[in-house]
Design an enzyme around this catalytic site. Structure first.
Site, PDB file in Angstrom:
ATOM      1  N   LYS A  53       0.848  -1.212   0.000  1.00 58.37           N
ATOM      2  CA  LYS A  53       0.000   0.000   0.000  1.00 58.37           C
ATOM      3  C   LYS A  53       0.879   1.256   0.000  1.00 58.37           C
ATOM      4  O   LYS A  53       0.637   2.202  -0.764  1.00 58.37           O
ATOM      5  CB  LYS A  53      -0.923   0.002   1.225  1.00 58.37           C
ATOM      6  CG  LYS A  53      -2.062  -0.993   1.103  1.00 58.37           C
ATOM      7  CD  LYS A  53      -2.839  -1.191   2.402  1.00 58.37           C
ATOM      8  CE  LYS A  53      -3.873  -2.295   2.243  1.00 58.37           C
ATOM      9  NZ  LYS A  53      -4.525  -2.676   3.498  1.00 58.37           N
ATOM     10  N   GLN A  97      -4.039  -0.720   9.623  1.00 51.98           N
ATOM     11  CA  GLN A  97      -4.131  -2.092   9.106  1.00 51.98           C
ATOM     12  C   GLN A  97      -4.782  -3.017  10.135  1.00 51.98           C
ATOM     13  O   GLN A  97      -4.370  -3.053  11.299  1.00 51.98           O
ATOM     14  CB  GLN A  97      -2.721  -2.597   8.745  1.00 51.98           C
ATOM     15  CG  GLN A  97      -2.680  -3.970   8.134  1.00 51.98           C
ATOM     16  CD  GLN A  97      -3.342  -4.046   6.745  1.00 51.98           C
ATOM     17  OE1 GLN A  97      -3.243  -3.116   5.944  1.00 51.98           O
ATOM     18  NE2 GLN A  97      -4.031  -5.138   6.482  1.00 51.98           N
ATOM     19  N   ASP A 120     -10.568   3.552   4.347  1.00 54.04           N
ATOM     20  CA  ASP A 120     -11.007   2.153   4.369  1.00 54.04           C
ATOM     21  C   ASP A 120     -12.536   2.064   4.375  1.00 54.04           C
ATOM     22  O   ASP A 120     -13.101   0.982   4.230  1.00 54.04           O
ATOM     23  CB  ASP A 120     -10.470   1.467   5.639  1.00 54.04           C
ATOM     24  CG  ASP A 120      -9.594   0.270   5.315  1.00 54.04           C
ATOM     25  OD1 ASP A 120      -9.509  -0.096   4.132  1.00 54.04           O
ATOM     26  OD2 ASP A 120      -9.001  -0.297   6.256  1.00 54.04           O
TER      27      ASP A 120
END
Ligand SMILES: NC(=O)c1ccc[n+]([C@@H]2O[C@H](COP(=O)([O-])OP(=O)(O)OC[C@H]3O[C@@H](n4cnc5c(N)ncnc54)[C@H](OP(=O)(O)O)[C@@H]3O)[C@@H](O)[C@H]2O)c1
Length: 299
Positions: A53, A97, A120
């Site tokens: 990412k 994460q 997200d």
């Protein structure tokens, strides 16, 4: 002739569009898009995701910041970092994460990210905007957003008259996917572990999306001839044919047999998987445009 969607190619086209958009924002408004990725602990799979990412963010021309925190980080320390990132004007997206190590209250951390930086798409404000059909105001969870790109490139923007079945009702995928399909006028059924005669429900689907986590559960006789089948599952199974102790990835759909019935199908790997990271980049540049008071691009 069945079309097998090449997720890597579609993801690359989204990334190209993100690069163009981030460059245009820099040229027109002097704003460099910024993404912060936070990882806590030592899980090797999470570390691999996070470094790809961060690398992709750099490739897109973003400011890319990575915070790697030790396993013993406390809830308070992580919460304090999120507050610092929330206030940082050079950062438009924050990704923590998941999964976090077990001692964390993950939900409290996720909900402490500013909704406009929640790339997200997991904040309740973003989930709520999607649920109320406000697709231009919030940020959509990356994997369903990516799966929806496949659906729209196959069927167009308007799914009027089409039946869609989503197997799985998670907050991460199943629910947002169903809401995206509904917003595009599909008639949507959400199936789950308590659904009666799942095969019959699936056979009604013009668009069948499987996000279950059960290897090759969806069989050919579950698929309506000519349907579009999107396989979100990622399952690692033993592959003794490759040698002792070897394994391979399969989806939730028995690909070979279903490909004979479907008109369009996604493979695993190389289908939905590559789209998640592409849509993360898309969400970040969308957040940067909004912050700059500009109309965000669509992907
Ligand atoms: N980047 C990506 O490509 C990506 C991203 C996210 C997820 N995934 C993959 O997608 C899959 C699903 O992820 P998730 O996070 O949504 O999983 P999850 O939270 O475990 O949800 C699984 C869903 O499947 C349903 N289910 C389980 N067994 C079933 C059965 N026998 N029949 C019908 N429904 C059944 C469950 O129903 P109940 O609610 O009734 O328990 C639940 O709603 C996993 O393989 C995951 O690895 C991939």
């Amino acid at each position: 002739m069945t079309t097998v969607i090449d997720g890597k190619q579609v993801a690359a086209s989204v990334i190209d569009a993100v690069k163009t958009a981030s460059q245009a924002l820099k040229d027109q408004a002097g704003v460099k898009t910024g993404l912060a990725v936070v990882i806590v602990g030592n899980d090797p799979a999470s570390h691999a995701y996070v470094s790809s990412k961060s690398k992709m963010a750099k490739e897109c021309g973003f400011t890319s910041v990575q915070h790697t925190l030790p396993e013993e980080t406390t809830q308070e320390d992580l919460a304090a970092l999120v507050q610092t990132l929330n206030k940082d004007e050079t950062l438009h997206g924050i990704l923590v994460q998941l999964p976090l190590p077990k001692h964390f209250n993950s939900e409290a951390i996720i909900q402490s990210i500013l909704p406009e930086k929640d790339v997200d798409g997991l904040h309740v404000v973003n989930a709520g905007k999607l649920a109320t059909g406000d697709l231009d105001g919030g940020l959509v969870s990356c994997t369903p957003a990516g799966a929806m790109v496949f659906v729209k490139r196959t069927h167009g923007e308007d799914l009027s008259g089409l039946n869609a079945v989503v197997i799985g009702r998670s907050n991460l995928f199943g629910k947002p996917m169903a809401q995206l399909l509904l917003a595009a006028n599909a008639t949507v059924t959400i199936a789950h572990s308590r659904t009666k005669d799942l095969a019959a429900v699936c056979r009604n689907a013009d668009i069948l999306v499987a996000a279950v986590g059960r290897p090759e559960m969806v069989k050919a006789d579950w698929v309506k001839p000519g349907a579009t089948v999107i396989d979100v599952g990622i399952n690692r199974i033993a592959a003794p044919e490759k040698g002792e102790g070897k394994s391979r990835l399969v989806g939730d759909v028995a690909f070979d047999e279903c490909a004979k019935v479907a008109a369009v199908i996604t493979p695993v790997p190389g289908g939905v998987g590559p789209m998640t990271i592409a849509m993360l980049m898309a969400n970040t540049v969308i957040a940067a445009y909004r912050k700059a008071g500009k109309t965000a691009p669509k992907f």
